[in-house]
Design a protein around this motif. Structure first.
Motif, PDB file in Angstrom:
ATOM      1  N   ASP A 121       0.838  -1.197   0.000  1.00 19.31           N
ATOM      2  CA  ASP A 121       0.000   0.000   0.000  1.00 19.31           C
ATOM      3  C   ASP A 121       0.878   1.253   0.000  1.00 19.31           C
ATOM      4  N   ASP A 122       0.248   2.418   0.122  1.00 15.17           N
ATOM      5  CA  ASP A 122       0.987   3.676   0.052  1.00 15.17           C
ATOM      6  C   ASP A 122       2.019   3.793   1.169  1.00 15.17           C
ATOM      7  N   PHE A 123       1.692   3.293   2.362  1.00 14.96           N
ATOM      8  CA  PHE A 123       2.678   3.377   3.442  1.00 14.96           C
ATOM      9  C   PHE A 123       3.925   2.584   3.113  1.00 14.96           C
ATOM     10  N   TRP A 124       3.757   1.363   2.618  1.00 10.91           N
ATOM     11  CA  TRP A 124       4.932   0.532   2.359  1.00 10.91           C
ATOM     12  C   TRP A 124       5.756   1.104   1.206  1.00 10.91           C
ATOM     13  N   ARG A 125       5.110   1.679   0.221  1.00  8.08           N
ATOM     14  CA  ARG A 125       5.879   2.343  -0.842  1.00  8.08           C
ATOM     15  C   ARG A 125       6.723   3.476  -0.265  1.00  8.08           C
ATOM     16  N   LEU A 126       6.103   4.263   0.600  1.00  7.19           N
ATOM     17  CA  LEU A 126       6.822   5.382   1.196  1.00  7.19           C
ATOM     18  C   LEU A 126       7.926   4.891   2.127  1.00  7.19           C
ATOM     19  N   ALA A 127       7.665   3.859   2.918  1.00  2.00           N
ATOM     20  CA  ALA A 127       8.687   3.331   3.827  1.00  2.00           C
ATOM     21  C   ALA A 127       9.895   2.812   3.050  1.00  2.00           C
ATOM     22  N   ILE A 128       9.648   2.158   1.922  1.00  2.00           N
ATOM     23  CA  ILE A 128      10.752   1.684   1.081  1.00  2.00           C
ATOM     24  C   ILE A 128      11.494   2.875   0.483  1.00  2.00           C
ATOM     25  N   ALA A 129      10.752   3.857  -0.032  1.00  2.00           N
ATOM     26  CA  ALA A 129      11.388   5.033  -0.626  1.00  2.00           C
ATOM     27  C   ALA A 129      12.248   5.780   0.384  1.00  2.00           C
ATOM     28  N   MET A 130      11.765   5.908   1.607  1.00  2.00           N
ATOM     29  CA  MET A 130      12.526   6.606   2.646  1.00  2.00           C
ATOM     30  C   MET A 130      13.838   5.897   2.945  1.00  2.00           C
ATOM     31  N   GLN A 131      13.780   4.568   3.096  1.00  2.00           N
ATOM     32  CA  GLN A 131      15.001   3.837   3.432  1.00  2.00           C
ATOM     33  C   GLN A 131      15.963   3.774   2.251  1.00  2.00           C
ATOM     34  N   ALA A 132      15.435   3.701   1.034  1.00  2.00           N
ATOM     35  CA  ALA A 132      16.307   3.735  -0.139  1.00  2.00           C
ATOM     36  C   ALA A 132      16.962   5.097  -0.304  1.00  2.00           C
ATOM     37  N   SER A 133      16.306   6.144   0.199  1.00  2.00           N
ATOM     38  CA  SER A 133      16.835   7.495   0.067  1.00  2.00           C
ATOM     39  C   SER A 133      17.889   7.820   1.123  1.00  2.00           C
ATOM     40  N   LEU A 134      17.916   7.079   2.214  1.00  2.00           N
ATOM     41  CA  LEU A 134      18.918   7.358   3.249  1.00  2.00           C
ATOM     42  C   LEU A 134      20.352   7.289   2.716  1.00  2.00           C
ATOM     43  N   PRO A 135      20.740   6.218   1.992  1.00  2.27           N
ATOM     44  CA  PRO A 135      22.104   6.197   1.459  1.00  2.27           C
ATOM     45  C   PRO A 135      22.355   7.264   0.397  1.00  2.27           C
ATOM     46  N   ALA A 136      21.280   7.840  -0.149  1.00  2.00           N
ATOM     47  CA  ALA A 136      21.417   8.853  -1.203  1.00  2.00           C
ATOM     48  C   ALA A 136      21.560  10.263  -0.655  1.00  2.00           C
ATOM     49  N   LEU A 137      21.431  10.452   0.647  1.00  2.00           N
ATOM     50  CA  LEU A 137      21.412  11.802   1.209  1.00  2.00           C
ATOM     51  C   LEU A 137      22.620  12.652   0.788  1.00  2.00           C
ATOM     52  N   PRO A 138      23.859  12.126   0.821  1.00  2.00           N
ATOM     53  CA  PRO A 138      24.980  12.967   0.409  1.00  2.00           C
ATOM     54  C   PRO A 138      25.128  13.087  -1.113  1.00  2.00           C
ATOM     55  N   HIS A 139      24.410  12.262  -1.866  1.00  2.00           N
ATOM     56  CA  HIS A 139      24.658  12.140  -3.297  1.00  2.00           C
ATOM     57  C   HIS A 139      23.551  12.740  -4.166  1.00  2.00           C
ATOM     58  N   GLY A 140      22.360  12.879  -3.629  1.00  2.00           N
ATOM     59  CA  GLY A 140      21.262  13.494  -4.363  1.00  2.00           C
ATOM     60  C   GLY A 140      20.580  12.547  -5.330  1.00  2.00           C
ATOM     61  N   PRO A 141      19.691  13.091  -6.180  1.00  2.00           N
ATOM     62  CA  PRO A 141      18.881  12.249  -7.075  1.00  2.00           C
ATOM     63  C   PRO A 141      19.684  11.401  -8.048  1.00  2.00           C
ATOM     64  N   LYS A 142      20.940  11.777  -8.324  1.00  2.00           N
ATOM     65  CA  LYS A 142      21.754  10.967  -9.255  1.00  2.00           C
ATOM     66  C   LYS A 142      21.945   9.546  -8.718  1.00  2.00           C
ATOM     67  N   ALA A 143      21.756   9.360  -7.413  1.00  2.00           N
ATOM     68  CA  ALA A 143      21.888   8.024  -6.833  1.00  2.00           C
ATOM     69  C   ALA A 143      20.819   7.068  -7.337  1.00  2.00           C
ATOM     70  N   PHE A 144      19.737   7.598  -7.913  1.00  2.00           N
ATOM     71  CA  PHE A 144      18.627   6.769  -8.376  1.00  2.00           C
ATOM     72  C   PHE A 144      18.691   6.470  -9.866  1.00  2.00           C
ATOM     73  N   LYS A 145      19.754   6.863 -10.526  1.00  2.00           N
ATOM     74  CA  LYS A 145      19.836   6.722 -11.976  1.00  2.00           C
ATOM     75  C   LYS A 145      19.995   5.264 -12.401  1.00  2.00           C
ATOM     76  N   GLY A 146      19.511   4.968 -13.631  1.00  2.00           N
ATOM     77  CA  GLY A 146      19.852   3.718 -14.292  1.00  2.00           C
ATOM     78  C   GLY A 146      18.883   2.575 -14.112  1.00  2.00           C
ATOM     79  N   TRP A 147      17.792   2.777 -13.360  1.00  2.00           N
ATOM     80  CA  TRP A 147      16.836   1.689 -13.175  1.00  2.00           C
ATOM     81  C   TRP A 147      15.490   2.283 -12.790  1.00  2.00           C
ATOM     82  N   THR A 148      14.432   1.459 -12.881  1.00  2.00           N
ATOM     83  CA  THR A 148      13.081   1.993 -12.711  1.00  2.00           C
ATOM     84  C   THR A 148      12.223   1.199 -11.740  1.00  2.00           C
ATOM     85  N   ASN A 149      12.292  -0.120 -11.745  1.00  2.00           N
ATOM     86  CA  ASN A 149      11.279  -0.948 -11.096  1.00  2.00           C
ATOM     87  C   ASN A 149      11.687  -1.466  -9.717  1.00  2.00           C
ATOM     88  N   VAL A 150      10.690  -1.486  -8.821  1.00  2.00           N
ATOM     89  CA  VAL A 150      10.840  -2.088  -7.497  1.00  2.00           C
ATOM     90  C   VAL A 150       9.826  -3.221  -7.396  1.00  2.00           C
TER      91      VAL A 150
END
Length: 254
Positions: free
Chosen positions: A66-95
């Motif tokens: 549901d929406d909560f689990w999508r957000l919880a996954i997005a939040m944790q995936a974004s933690l390692p990206a904090l110093p690097h910004g959106p470029k950390a998400f490049k090159g792939w699309t699907n979860v």
């Protein structure tokens, strides 16, 4: 132009902001996010919005995604990206999210004989180069219940995704200009070699023996420790801990 607006301007389509009530609820239920200082929590919200906008989530089987689990996954995936910004998400699309453990069939070709053998692996997470991130929802939920035990499947797979920004995973992600690539390779290799030797000799190790599978797994496992049990990592491998502090920023648990 504000900071969030400058991030959004990089995308052709507007990035929908995360609803205030949904964000507050998620922060309360995701301890790694709740432990951040206000500036990093603010940036995490922006990155999580970009992650949700740029990734497609797929519920596999009967996963209650549901929406909560999508957000919880997005939040944790974004933690390692904090110093690097959106470029950390490049090159792939699907979860891809399974309700629990999932099976992956692999083929191995023996070079001397040419014989190909198939095997099934049971996994809780996997990341493919330029392909999906695959997660067990049961294990994502377990990480929220036990956030400081040294394990986090989303962070583990996101570490692989960072590693793969420069090609096949090898434990050496693209580094910021402030970090020395040779020092990274030497320090991580020494830590990996020490763990591998200890595992080969049957010794108990502070770091999960799975990290001895390959250098890329050592990077992913120690990344989990950085975020969820940094004191153990500092005790076991202080030089590796310092490198990951420089790469990811301070751990939420410190």
């Amino acid at each position: 132009m504000g900071f969030f607006q400058s991030l959004i301007a990089r995308f052709r389509a507007p990035v929908p902001p995360i609803d205030d009530a949904a964000w507050r609820q998620a922060v309360q239920r995701v301890p790694l996010a709740n432990a951040l200082d206000p500036p990093r929590a603010h940036y995490l919200r922006q990155l999580a919005a970009i992650f949700l906008h740029s990734k497609r989530f797929h519920a596999m089987g009967d996963a209650p995604l549901d929406d909560f689990w999508r957000l919880a996954i997005a939040m944790q995936a974004s933690l390692p990206a904090l110093p690097h910004g959106p470029k950390a998400f490049k090159g792939w699309t699907n979860v891809l999210v399974y309700p629990g453990e999932f099976n992956v069939r692999r083929s191995h070709r023996d070079a001397p004989t040419g014989v190909v053998t198939d095997s099934d692996d049971t996994l809780i997470g996997e990341a493919w180069e330029r392909g999906p991130m695959i997660l067990s929802l049961a294990d994502v939920a377990l990480d929220l219940e036990a956030p400081w035990d040294g394990f986090n499947v989303v962070i583990h797979e996101m570490a692989h995704k960072l590693d793969m920004l420069a090609g096949p995973a090898n434990g050496v992600p693209p580094l910021p200009s402030s970090m020395n690539r040779r020092q990274w390779i030497q320090t991580m290799q020494r830590g990996y070699d020490r763990l591998s030797k200890a595992v080969e000799r049957g010794r108990r190790t502070a770091i999960d023996p799975y990290a001895a599978e390959a250098p890329e797994e050592y990077f992913a496992v120690t990344s989990e420790l950085h975020f969820s049990q940094p004191a153990l990592l500092r005790e076991a491998e202080p030089d590796v801990a310092r490198l990951l502090d420089a790469f990811y920023g301070p751990s939420p648990s410190t």
